[in-house]
Design an enzyme around this catalytic site. Structure first.
Site: not given
Ligand code: NAD
Length: 295
Positions: A58, A102, A125
């Site tokens: 990412k 995460q 997200d």
């Protein structure tokens, strides 16, 4: 038996490259006009190998499109209170457009508490209930990265979806459930008749065999076999698993939820693992961050 032998790949790497080139052009224009680059932060708690790999990809993707990125690592022993304090600090950081924490988190931290603490305007997200609610109502917001990436992948390859029967396997909050909502929306890609299946579904294979578009997000390596798929189906494999493989330098290879060699010859289109959904998930994150930066 009418078996399709020439399938085409839903190549996520190629589709991601095309979208990322467009993002990079937009970022370059923002900078030329005196603006600052979009800024994404990723929080990694603990030392899970797979999570470290995902976060590294990412961060690298951010750099490639000209974003600023910040990687924040914390030890596995970090308490929930400490993590929530960090989330609040990131919520208030004016230099930061979006951030992700995460998953999975160490078991002593409640993931729901963390998700709820993220400012929905920085939730790139797309996991916060505000953004999930906006998706359900068709209002602007951040779409969950993996389902949104799959939608982009289908769009990139102009896959016909209207009136098709889409079967999703798995009902997680981050993949299966939002995927079923996006595929049933009155838009393109969308307008499917959707069946959402899960661990309590009876006669799963009989249902998957009816799918024009099959989207397995189960988390079980090579679960979907050839006999579960209709000839000519479009299959988008969300799963990703490391399988021990002594012939590889790394000691493992990656496979999906689909037994690719058996299933692919029956498909019109199929996404590979790796190089299918994964690159598109990261691309969605970039698109969400760009959107956050534009306000
Ligand atoms: P999850 O474990 O949260 O959910 C799995 C779902 O599968 C559950 O809803 C469960 O009901 C269903 N299921 C389990 N066994 C089943 C069975 N026998 N029959 C039917 N349904 C069954 O998983 P998730 O977070 O949704 O992830 C699914 C997979 O996708 C994992 O392999 C994960 O690593 C992968 N993933 C990949 C990406 C990517 O970017 N490529 C992103 C997210 C998740």
């Amino acid at each position: 038996m009418n078996v399709t032998t020439t399938y085409q790949l839903l190549d996520g790497k190629r589709a991601a490259k095309a979208v990322r080139e467009r993002i990079a052009e937009e970022v370059a224009a923002m900078k030329r006009e005196g603006g600052r680059a979009p800024h994404l932060a990723a929080v990694l708690v603990g030392d899970d190998g797979a999570s470290r790999t995902y976060v590294a990809s990412k961060v690298k993707a951010c750099e490639e499109v000209g974003f600023r990125s910040t990687l924040i690592t914390r030890p596995a022993a970090t308490t929930e209170v400490e993590l929530l304090d960090l989330v609040r600090a990131l919520n208030h950081d004016p230099e930061l457009d979006g951030f992700i924490v995460q998953l999975p988190l160490p078991s002593h931290i409640d993931e729901e508490h963390v998700t709820l603490a993220i400012d929905p305007r920085k939730d790139v997200d797309g996991f916060h209930p505000d953004n999930i609610g906006r998706m359900v109502l068709g209002l602007p917001g951040f779409l969950p990265a993996t389902p949104a990436g799959i939608v982009e992948l289908l769009r990139h390859y102009s896959i016909e979806t209207a009136g098709k029967h889409c079967v999703v396997i798995g009902r997680s909050h981050i993949v299966g459930t939002p995927m079923s909502i996006l595929m049933s929306r009155n838009s393109y890609p969308g307008n499917c008749t959707v069946t959402l299946t899960h661990s309590r579904t009876k006669y799963l294979a009989a249902i998957t065999r009816q799918a024009d578009i099959l989207i397995p997000a189960i988390g079980k390596a090579e679960f979907v076999t050839g006999d579960m798929v209709k000839d000519g189906a479009v299959v988008v494999d969300v799963g990703i698993h490391r399988i021990p493989d002594a012939s590889k330098k790394s000691g493992f290879r990656l496979v999906g939820d689909v037994k690719f060699d058996e299933v692919a010859p029956k498909c019109s289109w199929i996404s590979p693992v790796p190089g299918g959904v994964g690159p598109m998930t990261i691309t969605s994150l970039l698109l969400n961050t760009l959107k956050a930066a534009k306000g």
